[in-house]
Design an enzyme around this catalytic site. Sequence first.
Site, PDB file in Angstrom:
ATOM      1  N   ARG A 232       0.846  -1.392   0.079  1.00 55.43           N
ATOM      2  CA  ARG A 232       0.023  -0.075   0.091  1.00 55.43           C
ATOM      3  C   ARG A 232       0.786   1.197   0.124  1.00 55.43           C
ATOM      4  O   ARG A 232       2.082   1.355   0.565  1.00 55.43           O
ATOM      5  CB  ARG A 232      -0.913   0.173   1.050  1.00 55.43           C
ATOM      6  CG  ARG A 232      -2.062  -0.998   1.236  1.00 55.43           C
ATOM      7  CD  ARG A 232      -3.101  -0.397   0.429  1.00 55.43           C
ATOM      8  NE  ARG A 232      -4.310  -1.351   0.231  1.00 55.43           N
ATOM      9  CZ  ARG A 232      -4.370  -2.304  -0.578  1.00 55.43           C
ATOM     10  NH1 ARG A 232      -3.572  -2.511  -1.628  1.00 55.43           N
ATOM     11  NH2 ARG A 232      -5.464  -3.032  -0.479  1.00 55.43           N
ATOM     12  N   GLU A 261      -2.824   7.845  -4.493  1.00 57.85           N
ATOM     13  CA  GLU A 261      -3.151   7.347  -5.709  1.00 57.85           C
ATOM     14  C   GLU A 261      -4.654   7.865  -6.163  1.00 57.85           C
ATOM     15  O   GLU A 261      -5.463   7.844  -5.290  1.00 57.85           O
ATOM     16  CB  GLU A 261      -2.800   5.880  -5.844  1.00 57.85           C
ATOM     17  CG  GLU A 261      -3.610   5.007  -5.052  1.00 57.85           C
ATOM     18  CD  GLU A 261      -3.345   3.578  -5.073  1.00 57.85           C
ATOM     19  OE1 GLU A 261      -1.986   3.344  -5.026  1.00 57.85           O
ATOM     20  OE2 GLU A 261      -4.172   2.648  -5.091  1.00 57.85           O
ATOM     21  N   HIS A 279      -1.355   0.865  -9.747  1.00 61.72           N
ATOM     22  CA  HIS A 279      -1.872   0.009  -8.747  1.00 61.72           C
ATOM     23  C   HIS A 279      -2.810  -1.410  -9.640  1.00 61.72           C
ATOM     24  O   HIS A 279      -3.919  -1.449  -9.898  1.00 61.72           O
ATOM     25  CB  HIS A 279      -2.750   0.540  -8.094  1.00 61.72           C
ATOM     26  CG  HIS A 279      -3.296  -0.153  -6.798  1.00 61.72           C
ATOM     27  ND1 HIS A 279      -3.563   0.337  -5.685  1.00 61.72           N
ATOM     28  CD2 HIS A 279      -3.348  -1.661  -6.533  1.00 61.72           C
ATOM     29  CE1 HIS A 279      -3.956  -0.636  -4.676  1.00 61.72           C
ATOM     30  NE2 HIS A 279      -3.780  -1.942  -5.234  1.00 61.72           N
TER      31      HIS A 279
HETATM   32  P1  NAP Z   1      -1.170 -12.084   4.112  1.00 63.34           P
HETATM   33  O1  NAP Z   1      -1.158 -13.509   3.855  1.00 63.34           O
HETATM   34  O2  NAP Z   1      -1.972 -11.751   5.621  1.00 63.34           O
HETATM   35  O3  NAP Z   1       0.354 -11.587   4.595  1.00 63.34           O
HETATM   36  C1  NAP Z   1       0.601 -10.213   5.333  1.00 63.34           C
HETATM   37  C2  NAP Z   1       1.999 -10.430   5.879  1.00 63.34           C
HETATM   38  O4  NAP Z   1       2.326  -9.304   6.346  1.00 63.34           O
HETATM   39  C3  NAP Z   1       2.239 -11.363   7.086  1.00 63.34           C
HETATM   40  O5  NAP Z   1       3.169 -12.313   6.682  1.00 63.34           O
HETATM   41  C4  NAP Z   1       2.281 -10.863   8.377  1.00 63.34           C
HETATM   42  O6  NAP Z   1       3.403 -11.308   9.173  1.00 63.34           O
HETATM   43  C5  NAP Z   1       2.928  -9.426   7.792  1.00 63.34           C
HETATM   44  N1  NAP Z   1       2.426  -8.446   8.695  1.00 63.34           N
HETATM   45  C6  NAP Z   1       1.309  -7.922   9.135  1.00 63.34           C
HETATM   46  N2  NAP Z   1       1.317  -6.758   9.750  1.00 63.34           N
HETATM   47  C7  NAP Z   1       2.630  -6.366   9.637  1.00 63.34           C
HETATM   48  C8  NAP Z   1       3.301  -5.556  10.499  1.00 63.34           C
HETATM   49  N3  NAP Z   1       2.679  -4.691  11.119  1.00 63.34           N
HETATM   50  N4  NAP Z   1       4.606  -5.320  10.346  1.00 63.34           N
HETATM   51  C9  NAP Z   1       5.120  -6.302   9.679  1.00 63.34           C
HETATM   52  N5  NAP Z   1       4.732  -7.340   9.032  1.00 63.34           N
HETATM   53  C10 NAP Z   1       3.353  -7.448   9.177  1.00 63.34           C
HETATM   54  O7  NAP Z   1      -1.571 -11.099   3.356  1.00 63.34           O
HETATM   55  P2  NAP Z   1      -1.419 -11.152   1.534  1.00 63.34           P
HETATM   56  O8  NAP Z   1      -2.893 -11.976   1.167  1.00 63.34           O
HETATM   57  O9  NAP Z   1      -0.146 -11.749   1.372  1.00 63.34           O
HETATM   58  O10 NAP Z   1      -1.435  -9.642   1.106  1.00 63.34           O
HETATM   59  C11 NAP Z   1      -0.612  -8.721   1.631  1.00 63.34           C
HETATM   60  C12 NAP Z   1      -1.034  -7.215   1.501  1.00 63.34           C
HETATM   61  O11 NAP Z   1      -0.746  -7.046   0.204  1.00 63.34           O
HETATM   62  C13 NAP Z   1      -2.333  -6.882   1.334  1.00 63.34           C
HETATM   63  O12 NAP Z   1      -3.004  -6.673   2.787  1.00 63.34           O
HETATM   64  C14 NAP Z   1      -2.719  -5.732   0.533  1.00 63.34           C
HETATM   65  O13 NAP Z   1      -2.326  -4.511   1.229  1.00 63.34           O
HETATM   66  C15 NAP Z   1      -1.311  -5.879  -0.454  1.00 63.34           C
HETATM   67  N6  NAP Z   1      -1.969  -6.089  -1.842  1.00 63.34           N
HETATM   68  C16 NAP Z   1      -1.647  -5.156  -2.745  1.00 63.34           C
HETATM   69  C17 NAP Z   1      -1.952  -5.714  -4.249  1.00 63.34           C
HETATM   70  C18 NAP Z   1      -1.658  -4.593  -5.410  1.00 63.34           C
HETATM   71  O14 NAP Z   1      -2.414  -4.615  -6.198  1.00 63.34           O
HETATM   72  N7  NAP Z   1      -0.651  -4.089  -5.312  1.00 63.34           N
HETATM   73  C19 NAP Z   1      -2.786  -6.768  -4.402  1.00 63.34           C
HETATM   74  C20 NAP Z   1      -2.992  -7.610  -3.279  1.00 63.34           C
HETATM   75  C21 NAP Z   1      -2.512  -7.509  -2.164  1.00 63.34           C
HETATM   76  P3  NAP Z   1       3.109 -11.364  10.715  1.00 63.34           P
HETATM   77  O15 NAP Z   1       1.644 -11.458  10.942  1.00 63.34           O
HETATM   78  O16 NAP Z   1       4.155 -12.386  10.991  1.00 63.34           O
HETATM   79  O17 NAP Z   1       3.535 -10.149  11.201  1.00 63.34           O
HETATM   80  C1  8YV Z   2      -6.812  -4.291  -6.129  1.00 62.43           C
HETATM   81  C2  8YV Z   2      -5.311  -4.833  -4.015  1.00 62.43           C
HETATM   82  O1  8YV Z   2      -6.027  -3.428  -6.673  1.00 62.43           O
HETATM   83  O2  8YV Z   2      -6.138  -6.899  -3.148  1.00 62.43           O
HETATM   84  C3  8YV Z   2      -5.876  -5.780  -2.975  1.00 62.43           C
HETATM   85  O3  8YV Z   2      -5.711  -5.561  -1.771  1.00 62.43           O
HETATM   86  O4  8YV Z   2      -4.887  -3.992  -3.533  1.00 62.43           O
HETATM   87  C4  8YV Z   2      -5.720  -5.114  -5.432  1.00 62.43           C
HETATM   88  O5  8YV Z   2      -6.044  -6.586  -5.776  1.00 62.43           O
HETATM   89  C5  8YV Z   2      -7.845  -3.706  -5.298  1.00 62.43           C
HETATM   90  O6  8YV Z   2      -8.459  -4.591  -4.343  1.00 62.43           O
HETATM   91  C6  8YV Z   2      -8.831  -3.066  -6.331  1.00 62.43           C
HETATM   92  O7  8YV Z   2      -9.496  -2.301  -5.633  1.00 62.43           O
END
Ligand code: NAP
Ligand code: 8YV
Length: 313
Positions: A232, A261, A279
């Site tokens: 994020r 964004e 994004h």
């Molecule tokens: P997940 O499986 O819950 O993994 C999140 C990881 O972050 C865990 O390993 C957790 O480990 C760590 N974490 C949580 N809080 C933390 C903190 N305060 N400090 C350091 N590490 C921390 O989630 P995921 O499905 O992989 O998704 C992760 C994130 O990616 C989403 O929440 C979203 O914001 C982002 N994302 C972005 C996009 C995009 O389009 N760019 C798409 C999808 C997701 P611990 O619990 O051990 O701390």
């Molecule tokens: C998407 C994301 O861009 O899954 C998330 O957390 O940031 C992305 O997959 C978003 O959900 C679309 O709004």
Amino acid sequence: MKEVEILSLGPFYAPAFALMEQEFTVHKLWQAKDPAGLIAEVGARIRGIQAMHANKTDAKLMDALPKLEIISCFGVGVDGVDLEAARKRGLIVTNTPEVLNECVADLALGLTLATIRRISLGDRYVRAGSWLKGPLPFTHSMGGKIMGILGYGRIGKAIAKRAEAFGMRIVYHGRKPQADVAHKYYADLTEMARDCDVLVAICPGGAATRHIVNAEVMQALGPEGTLINVARGSVVDEQALVQALSDGSLGAAGLDVFESEPKVPEALFAMDQVVLQPHVASATHETRMAMGVLTADNLRAHFAGRPVLTPVA
Ligand code: NAP
Ligand code: 8YV
């Protein structure tokens, strides 16, 4: 289930959105000329919210919907939802984990490769005719480098698998070490940044991780270091990032997400050591369809009296 009324806060992948609309009566707040008026008109009948990460789903909105039972989020990150307010109201919150892991990891690796090997710069170089005047300066290899993953969760692990195939070594940071993970764990993010070549942020957004990648972390990553942010925008102190890239104390950055964004700091536009994406990490037809279907499936399960598929803990 047409008798069930849902408030949609934002549109998602149209073919999947249509499936949700076939089943429920969906009120589109994002199309309303007078959003407050729409809430006043239908709020008392709304039993479900469908939200996008950019939508603010706060206590005020929840309070305006007395019959609300469930908030179904499109996307895995739920930083837009006031989870504490939802818990107090006894609301179910769902998201769309797992189905996007591979696509997000693909984009993260693509950004890493494009940034380290200056692929976007090379493309601009050829198009501008600069190759006729001389070769592009050398870049660096991926193989043999250390990738530090901030947030070694579902997507973090999919990124690691790809990076290992490129010959990179993985280390990670989170709030605690994970059992059965052989990679080196760092309790301190700055220490990890000091030891790695590429730092990939893929942790949740929200207050707990706001500006966790700060000036100190970027200085530790250093002039040869690369920061990749697919988490994020809030996770990285963007002002400090622009400063570090400008003065060379951070080497390069590949960014899919930004603090305000779709507004992106203009200072980044002129930087050849930066690769920017709007994004789009999960934005493929296949993945957005799967996310949309899961968003609707969670609503369907709840209103059919079954447990939801992917509740947020
Ligand atoms: P997940 O499986 O819950 O993994 C999140 C990881 O972050 C865990 O390993 C957790 O480990 C760590 N974490 C949580 N809080 C933390 C903190 N305060 N400090 C350091 N590490 C921390 O989630 P995921 O499905 O992989 O998704 C992760 C994130 O990616 C989403 O929440 C979203 O914001 C982002 N994302 C972005 C996009 C995009 O389009 N760019 C798409 C999808 C997701 P611990 O619990 O051990 O701390
Ligand atoms: C998407 C994301 O861009 O899954 C998330 O957390 O940031 C992305 O997959 C978003 O959900 C679309 O709004």
